[in-house]
Scaffold this motif. Structure first.
Motif, PDB file in Angstrom:
ATOM      1  N   ASN A  57      40.299  44.789  54.227  1.00  0.00           N
ATOM      2  CA  ASN A  57      41.009  46.404  55.781  1.00  0.00           C
ATOM      3  C   ASN A  57      40.991  45.250  56.775  1.00  0.00           C
ATOM      4  OD1 ASN A  57      41.701  48.296  53.247  1.00  0.00           O
ATOM      5  ND2 ASN A  57      39.663  48.533  53.283  1.00  0.00           N
ATOM      6  N   ASP A  58      41.881  46.108  57.225  1.00  0.00           N
ATOM      7  CA  ASP A  58      42.020  45.588  58.991  1.00  0.00           C
ATOM      8  C   ASP A  58      42.742  46.810  59.890  1.00  0.00           C
ATOM      9  OD1 ASP A  58      45.133  45.271  59.099  1.00  0.00           O
ATOM     10  OD2 ASP A  58      44.414  43.055  58.889  1.00  0.00           O
ATOM     11  N   THR A  59      43.341  46.875  60.894  1.00  0.00           N
ATOM     12  CA  THR A  59      43.282  48.474  61.599  1.00  0.00           C
ATOM     13  C   THR A  59      44.651  48.464  60.651  1.00  0.00           C
ATOM     14  OG1 THR A  59      44.534  47.091  63.293  1.00  0.00           O
ATOM     15  CG2 THR A  59      42.193  47.693  63.268  1.00  0.00           C
ATOM     16  N   ASP A  60      45.720  47.622  60.108  1.00  0.00           N
ATOM     17  CA  ASP A  60      47.512  48.034  59.921  1.00  0.00           C
ATOM     18  C   ASP A  60      47.207  47.520  58.464  1.00  0.00           C
ATOM     19  OD1 ASP A  60      46.953  45.222  61.159  1.00  0.00           O
ATOM     20  OD2 ASP A  60      48.932  45.603  61.939  1.00  0.00           O
ATOM     21  N   SER A  61      46.582  46.746  57.719  1.00  0.00           N
ATOM     22  CA  SER A  61      47.090  46.691  56.891  1.00  0.00           C
ATOM     23  C   SER A  61      45.950  46.377  55.373  1.00  0.00           C
ATOM     24  CB  SER A  61      48.162  45.067  56.724  1.00  0.00           C
ATOM     25  OG  SER A  61      46.573  43.934  57.424  1.00  0.00           O
ATOM     26  N   GLN A  62      46.201  45.871  54.550  1.00  0.00           N
ATOM     27  CA  GLN A  62      45.081  46.314  53.329  1.00  0.00           C
ATOM     28  C   GLN A  62      45.645  45.196  52.085  1.00  0.00           C
ATOM     29  OE1 GLN A  62      45.298  49.471  50.393  1.00  0.00           O
ATOM     30  NE2 GLN A  62      42.927  49.517  51.564  1.00  0.00           N
ATOM     31  N   ILE A  63      44.787  44.247  51.939  1.00  0.00           N
ATOM     32  CA  ILE A  63      45.620  43.267  50.692  1.00  0.00           C
ATOM     33  C   ILE A  63      44.178  42.998  49.757  1.00  0.00           C
ATOM     34  CG2 ILE A  63      45.350  40.598  50.143  1.00  0.00           C
ATOM     35  CD1 ILE A  63      45.866  40.121  53.578  1.00  0.00           C
ATOM     36  N   ILE A  64      44.744  43.875  48.718  1.00  0.00           N
ATOM     37  CA  ILE A  64      44.043  43.598  47.294  1.00  0.00           C
ATOM     38  C   ILE A  64      44.120  42.376  46.758  1.00  0.00           C
ATOM     39  CG2 ILE A  64      43.514  44.780  45.186  1.00  0.00           C
ATOM     40  CD1 ILE A  64      45.374  46.546  47.225  1.00  0.00           C
ATOM     41  N   PHE A  65      42.888  41.704  46.794  1.00  0.00           N
ATOM     42  CA  PHE A  65      42.733  40.680  46.082  1.00  0.00           C
ATOM     43  C   PHE A  65      42.281  40.523  44.185  1.00  0.00           C
ATOM     44  CE2 PHE A  65      42.229  39.265  49.968  1.00  0.00           C
ATOM     45  CZ  PHE A  65      42.600  38.364  50.324  1.00  0.00           C
ATOM     46  N   LEU A  66      42.772  39.927  43.434  1.00  0.00           N
ATOM     47  CA  LEU A  66      42.604  39.931  42.242  1.00  0.00           C
ATOM     48  C   LEU A  66      41.540  39.090  41.758  1.00  0.00           C
ATOM     49  CD1 LEU A  66      45.498  41.828  41.004  1.00  0.00           C
ATOM     50  CD2 LEU A  66      43.427  42.010  40.916  1.00  0.00           C
ATOM     51  N   ASP A  67      40.738  38.820  41.542  1.00  0.00           N
ATOM     52  CA  ASP A  67      39.838  37.156  40.838  1.00  0.00           C
ATOM     53  C   ASP A  67      40.566  37.314  39.144  1.00  0.00           C
ATOM     54  OD1 ASP A  67      38.108  34.781  40.738  1.00  0.00           O
ATOM     55  OD2 ASP A  67      36.279  36.101  41.287  1.00  0.00           O
ATOM     56  N   THR A  68      40.890  36.013  38.817  1.00  0.00           N
ATOM     57  CA  THR A  68      41.437  35.719  37.714  1.00  0.00           C
ATOM     58  C   THR A  68      39.950  34.951  37.316  1.00  0.00           C
ATOM     59  OG1 THR A  68      42.034  33.989  38.089  1.00  0.00           O
ATOM     60  CG2 THR A  68      43.155  36.564  38.016  1.00  0.00           C
ATOM     61  N   PRO A  69      39.979  34.901  35.696  1.00  0.00           N
ATOM     62  CA  PRO A  69      38.898  34.211  34.699  1.00  0.00           C
ATOM     63  C   PRO A  69      39.475  32.346  34.979  1.00  0.00           C
ATOM     64  CG  PRO A  69      39.323  35.935  33.676  1.00  0.00           C
ATOM     65  CD  PRO A  69      40.637  35.857  35.145  1.00  0.00           C
ATOM     66  N   GLY A  70      38.697  31.873  34.681  1.00  0.00           N
ATOM     67  CA  GLY A  70      38.835  30.217  34.826  1.00  0.00           C
ATOM     68  C   GLY A  70      40.329  30.096  33.610  1.00  0.00           C
ATOM     69  N   VAL A  71      41.220  29.187  34.231  1.00  0.00           N
ATOM     70  CA  VAL A  71      42.232  28.711  33.674  1.00  0.00           C
ATOM     71  C   VAL A  71      41.378  27.735  33.024  1.00  0.00           C
ATOM     72  CG1 VAL A  71      44.261  28.217  32.771  1.00  0.00           C
ATOM     73  CG2 VAL A  71      43.923  29.658  35.168  1.00  0.00           C
ATOM     74  N   GLN A  72      41.862  28.245  31.347  1.00  0.00           N
ATOM     75  CA  GLN A  72      41.432  26.390  30.280  1.00  0.00           C
ATOM     76  C   GLN A  72      41.742  27.056  29.334  1.00  0.00           C
ATOM     77  OE1 GLN A  72      37.440  26.710  30.826  1.00  0.00           O
ATOM     78  NE2 GLN A  72      37.264  28.274  28.633  1.00  0.00           N
ATOM     79  N   LYS A  73      42.244  25.851  28.148  1.00  0.00           N
ATOM     80  CA  LYS A  73      43.304  26.411  27.044  1.00  0.00           C
ATOM     81  C   LYS A  73      41.268  27.172  26.203  1.00  0.00           C
ATOM     82  CE  LYS A  73      45.618  22.226  27.048  1.00  0.00           C
ATOM     83  NZ  LYS A  73      45.289  20.455  27.131  1.00  0.00           N
ATOM     84  N   PRO A  74      41.774  28.112  25.569  1.00  0.00           N
ATOM     85  CA  PRO A  74      41.372  28.903  24.699  1.00  0.00           C
ATOM     86  C   PRO A  74      40.982  28.379  23.548  1.00  0.00           C
ATOM     87  CG  PRO A  74      43.893  29.695  24.782  1.00  0.00           C
ATOM     88  CD  PRO A  74      43.525  29.159  25.926  1.00  0.00           C
ATOM     89  N   LYS A  75      39.454  28.947  23.326  1.00  0.00           N
ATOM     90  CA  LYS A  75      38.495  27.938  22.131  1.00  0.00           C
ATOM     91  C   LYS A  75      38.283  28.903  20.900  1.00  0.00           C
ATOM     92  CE  LYS A  75      37.598  23.940  24.861  1.00  0.00           C
ATOM     93  NZ  LYS A  75      36.409  23.614  25.271  1.00  0.00           N
ATOM     94  N   ASN A  76      38.269  30.263  21.647  1.00  0.00           N
ATOM     95  CA  ASN A  76      37.854  31.290  20.700  1.00  0.00           C
ATOM     96  C   ASN A  76      38.038  33.171  20.984  1.00  0.00           C
ATOM     97  OD1 ASN A  76      36.576  32.577  22.856  1.00  0.00           O
ATOM     98  ND2 ASN A  76      34.772  30.603  22.655  1.00  0.00           N
ATOM     99  N   LYS A  77      37.881  33.830  20.736  1.00  0.00           N
ATOM    100  CA  LYS A  77      38.678  35.206  20.579  1.00  0.00           C
ATOM    101  C   LYS A  77      38.277  35.611  21.919  1.00  0.00           C
ATOM    102  CE  LYS A  77      40.745  36.598  16.594  1.00  0.00           C
ATOM    103  NZ  LYS A  77      41.972  36.194  16.637  1.00  0.00           N
TER     104      LYS A  77
END
Length: 134
Positions: A57-77
């Motif tokens: 947050n700052d005085t006139d805006s808000q940024i929502i960040f989404l941290d995602t899991p690292g991308v890799q080829k899935p090897k299991n469920k």
């Protein structure tokens, strides 16, 4: 960015999705931006298993960040679940921030991620981590 009415004033709100391979610094960057440790950081890959939200947050805006899991080829469920979390993070985002680690080679997973980002038509930015090691 989306416009929201807040206390009779026009405020700017936006969503930024942070993507990249495991251990490139996504969670570390999010923690630094927010100013608190809200996302786990570890030398062990795949510490982030679902999307983590951090709000700046700052005085006139808000940024929502989404941290995602690292991308890799899935090897299991678990890998399949984390891949689905990653794909969901592209929905409704205003910007995709891809982080790469300068010390790691660009591989097939990175190339596939870049193609997915290009196909999304969402504005994007590339962040190069560990640039000081060049």
């Amino acid at each position: 960015m989306s416009d929201l009415i807040n206390k009779n004033e026009l405020a700017k709100v936006g969503f930024v999705t942070i993507v990249g391979r495991p251990n490139v610094g996504k969670s570390t960057l999010l923690n630094a931006i927010v100013g608190e440790k809200i996302s786990i950081t570890s030398n062990k890959a795949q510490t982030t298993r679902s999307r983590i939200k951090g709000i700046y947050n700052d005085t006139d805006s808000q940024i929502i960040f989404l941290d995602t899991p690292g991308v890799q080829k899935p090897k299991n469920k678990l890998g399949e679940y984390m891949e689905s979390e990653f794909k969901l993070s592209f929905q409704g985002t205003d910007l995709i921030m891809m982080i790469v680690d300068e010390t790691k080679n660009i591989g097939s997973t990175d190339k596939q991620l870049i193609e997915n980002i290009k196909n999304s038509k969402v504005p994007r930015i590339l962040v190069i981590n560990k640039i000081d090691l060049l």
